[in-house]
Scaffold this motif. Structure first.
Motif, PDB file in Angstrom:
ATOM      1  N   LEU A 301       1.039  12.605  -5.424  1.00 27.16           N
ATOM      2  CA  LEU A 301       2.250  12.866  -6.204  1.00 27.16           C
ATOM      3  C   LEU A 301       1.959  13.750  -7.414  1.00 27.16           C
ATOM      4  CD1 LEU A 301       3.668   9.245  -5.985  1.00 27.16           C
ATOM      5  CD2 LEU A 301       4.711  11.275  -4.968  1.00 27.16           C
ATOM      6  N   GLN A 302       0.849  13.500  -8.094  1.00 27.36           N
ATOM      7  CA  GLN A 302       0.481  14.349  -9.224  1.00 27.36           C
ATOM      8  C   GLN A 302       0.253  15.782  -8.765  1.00 27.36           C
ATOM      9  OE1 GLN A 302       0.349  13.293 -12.594  1.00 27.36           O
ATOM     10  NE2 GLN A 302       0.393  15.525 -12.792  1.00 27.36           N
ATOM     11  N   GLY A 303      -0.250  15.937  -7.543  1.00 27.15           N
ATOM     12  CA  GLY A 303      -0.420  17.282  -6.997  1.00 27.15           C
ATOM     13  C   GLY A 303       0.898  18.003  -6.820  1.00 27.15           C
ATOM     14  N   TYR A 304       1.950  17.289  -6.425  1.00 23.16           N
ATOM     15  CA  TYR A 304       3.270  17.903  -6.303  1.00 23.16           C
ATOM     16  C   TYR A 304       3.760  18.381  -7.665  1.00 23.16           C
ATOM     17  CZ  TYR A 304       3.624  15.670  -1.663  1.00 23.16           C
ATOM     18  OH  TYR A 304       3.429  15.266  -0.371  1.00 23.16           O
ATOM     19  N   ILE A 305       3.532  17.574  -8.697  1.00 21.74           N
ATOM     20  CA  ILE A 305       3.957  17.956 -10.048  1.00 21.74           C
ATOM     21  C   ILE A 305       3.148  19.156 -10.533  1.00 21.74           C
ATOM     22  CG2 ILE A 305       4.081  17.174 -12.449  1.00 21.74           C
ATOM     23  CD1 ILE A 305       4.531  14.325 -11.329  1.00 21.74           C
ATOM     24  N   ASP A 306       1.843  19.148 -10.295  1.00 20.64           N
ATOM     25  CA  ASP A 306       1.001  20.272 -10.703  1.00 20.64           C
ATOM     26  C   ASP A 306       1.444  21.551 -10.005  1.00 20.64           C
ATOM     27  OD1 ASP A 306      -0.427  18.473 -12.230  1.00 20.64           O
ATOM     28  OD2 ASP A 306      -2.088  18.284 -10.799  1.00 20.64           O
ATOM     29  N   ASP A 307       1.799  21.441  -8.729  1.00 24.60           N
ATOM     30  CA  ASP A 307       2.279  22.610  -7.987  1.00 24.60           C
ATOM     31  C   ASP A 307       3.567  23.154  -8.600  1.00 24.60           C
ATOM     32  OD1 ASP A 307       2.462  24.304  -5.357  1.00 24.60           O
ATOM     33  OD2 ASP A 307       4.395  23.244  -5.480  1.00 24.60           O
ATOM     34  N   ALA A 308       4.463  22.271  -9.011  1.00 24.95           N
ATOM     35  CA  ALA A 308       5.718  22.717  -9.633  1.00 24.95           C
ATOM     36  C   ALA A 308       5.440  23.443 -10.939  1.00 24.95           C
ATOM     37  CB  ALA A 308       6.634  21.511  -9.859  1.00 24.95           C
ATOM     38  N   HIS A 309       4.526  22.904 -11.738  1.00 27.88           N
ATOM     39  CA  HIS A 309       4.152  23.593 -12.983  1.00 27.88           C
ATOM     40  C   HIS A 309       3.556  24.963 -12.685  1.00 27.88           C
ATOM     41  CE1 HIS A 309       5.016  20.613 -16.067  1.00 27.88           C
ATOM     42  NE2 HIS A 309       4.406  19.662 -15.368  1.00 27.88           N
TER      43      HIS A 309
END
Length: 475
Positions: A301-309
């Motif tokens: 999930l943190q990877g999804y957020i990092d990708d959005a950033h």
């Protein structure tokens, strides 16, 4: 019995054989099925506090009230529903034979299939194990359950609960990791139910194929909510917040993303933020905000957020960031996160999120919203919000999901008179109530010939009167 010990390959085979031999020796009649369900209900009710403690320990923290609603309440209601309707479900049903076969009679008899296997997931580890078990028991089967290894305390609790209620050759529980799960799926069950991800569902179906085991797959997908221009934005935000952040978004039918009319997108974002602040406040101190199940899921999930950033998307955390981005420091506390207008290639739009991240997209016309959903695989659930039946029907005509709740979220799951199941990538088959009973039954067609039958006449040589009769019947 060590309730925490993993099941060996030899134990899997021998337990399955014992379950089948016991079923063949004495198939449960209606009275024994009712007695089984009544014992399960009483034992389960007495063990709800222990269930709650086990689930909260497995998650690190999960809301006690969400455990009572999503685990205890729905399981007890499913048992009560089965007890209330079992005799009617099991009764043979007359079937019309048509005038060509008169005066014969026909009926459909629901009969148990044998030994049912259930592979249940970690996100609702009791509900999604026991609800199908109730249906399988009601239908007269023996059951072998394999709960998730990601909730070991709850799985051990399930093993002990069921051992206290049922003989070992009536219901058994296997424990272990992916290797045990793979071997379990390959057993020659008479029906196999799996609840989990689409990717693992494909593997389960492949493992069952050599035995031609019938499968029911309860999978997932990206469940959309569509807020139409006529629906009050604050009410939509409140109901979508429930459908998104119960269990911190770790819900197969949870809202995965929202489509809202462009003129009100920013108002919706504000309304969602206000709703989250009113519900949780300081999430680190809130007893009502659930943690992510394990480090691997947290990292995904943190990877999804990092990708959005990294894509330069607008990412909002209305309740603030967690104490640390690392699961060890934060206790796997991942705050509610909004991603505004992600493109189709963003990770949050390419995968089922299964966590507390909510993409919010705007649309200029309802046709555009429908087209956005159509570009993705068929979802397990769909949530249209409109008081205009024409809008709702346009959405329902354009999209084929597994199930629908109109002007709310999640609620169709708890309605025992509705089938619950997906289609295509979101699943195969249906369970709950009568639909679960029939899933784990063979609907046996029985034709009873009369003393006198037309088939006595229709035989070679096909000449004269017989020839004319056949030609007349075939018109």
């Amino acid at each position: 019995m060590d309730i925490t010990a993993d099941t060996t390959p030899d134990e899997l085979v021998s337990t399955h054989r014992a379950l089948r031999a016991a079923w063949q020796a004495r198939k449960p009649d209606l009275d024994s099925r009712r007695a089984d369900l009544e014992r399960l209900r009483e034992a389960f009710r007495a063990q709800v506090p222990a269930m709650d403690a086990a689930i909260r320990a497995d998650f690190g923290h999960r809301s006690e009230h969400e455990n009572l609603i999503s685990e205890a309440m729905v399981v007890i209601a499913e048992i009560d529903h089965a007890l209330a309707h079992l005799r009617r479900w099991a009764r043979p049903r007359r079937a019309a034979v048509g005038w060509r076969f008169w005066p014969a009679r026909a009926q459909v008899r629901p009969v148990p299939v044998g030994v049912v296997g259930i592979l249940s997931p970690w996100n609702y580890p009791v509900n999604l194990a026991l609800m199908p078990l109730v249906s399988a028991i009601a239908a007269g089967n023996h059951v072998y359950l394999k709960p998730s290894e990601h909730t070991p305390r709850t799985s051990a609790w399930l093993r002990q609960l069921l051992a206290d209620v049922f003989p070992a050759d009536r219901v058994a529980v296997a424990l272990g990791g992916p290797e045990v799960g793979a071997a379990f799926a390959a057993l020659p069950f008479d029906h196999l139910l799996f609840t989990g991800s689409t990717a693992v569902g494909r593997k389960v179906m492949a493992a069952a194929a050599p035995n031609l085991t019938p499968v029911t797959l309860e999978l997932g997908g990206k469940a959309p909510a569509v807020v139409c221009p006529d629906f009050p934005i604050e009410k939509a935000a409140a109901r979508i917040a429930t459908g998104k952040w119960i269990n911190a978004g770790q819900t197969c039918i949870g809202v995965d993303y929202v489509l809202v009319d462009a003129a009100r997108r920013d108002a919706f974002v504000e309304a969602i933020g206000a709703e989250l602040r009113a519900r949780y406040g300081d999430i680190a101190a809130s007893p009502d905000y659930t943690r992510i199940i394990n480090d691997a899921q947290y990292a995904r999930l943190q990877g999804y957020i990092d990708d959005a950033h990294a894509r330069g998307l607008r990412v909002l955390t209305p309740l603030g960031e967690a104490a640390s981005t690392g699961p060890e420091q934060s206790g796997r506390l991942l705050p509610p996160t909004l991603v505004i207008e992600p493109d189709a290639e963003a990770e949050v739009m390419r995968h089922e999120i299964f966590g507390p991240i909510l993409p919010i997209l705007s649309y200029r016309s309802l046709d555009e919203a429908i087209a956005t959903i159509q570009r993705l695989p068929r979802p397990l659930s769909l949530y249209p919000f409109s008081h205009d039946d024409a809008n709702v029907n346009r959405i329902l005509d354009g999209i084929l999901p597994g199930g629908v709740t109109v002007n709310d979220t999640l609620v169709h799951f708890g309605v025992h008179g509705l089938p619950f199941g997906g289609i295509g990538p979101s699943g195969i088959g249906a369970i709950h109530g009568r639909y679960g009973f029939e899933t784990f039954s063979k609907l046996l067609p029985v034709f009873r010939q009369a003393r006198w039958a037309g088939s006595d006449l229709i035989k070679p040589p096909y000449k004269g009167r017989i020839d004319r009769m056949i030609r007349w019947l075939a018109k």
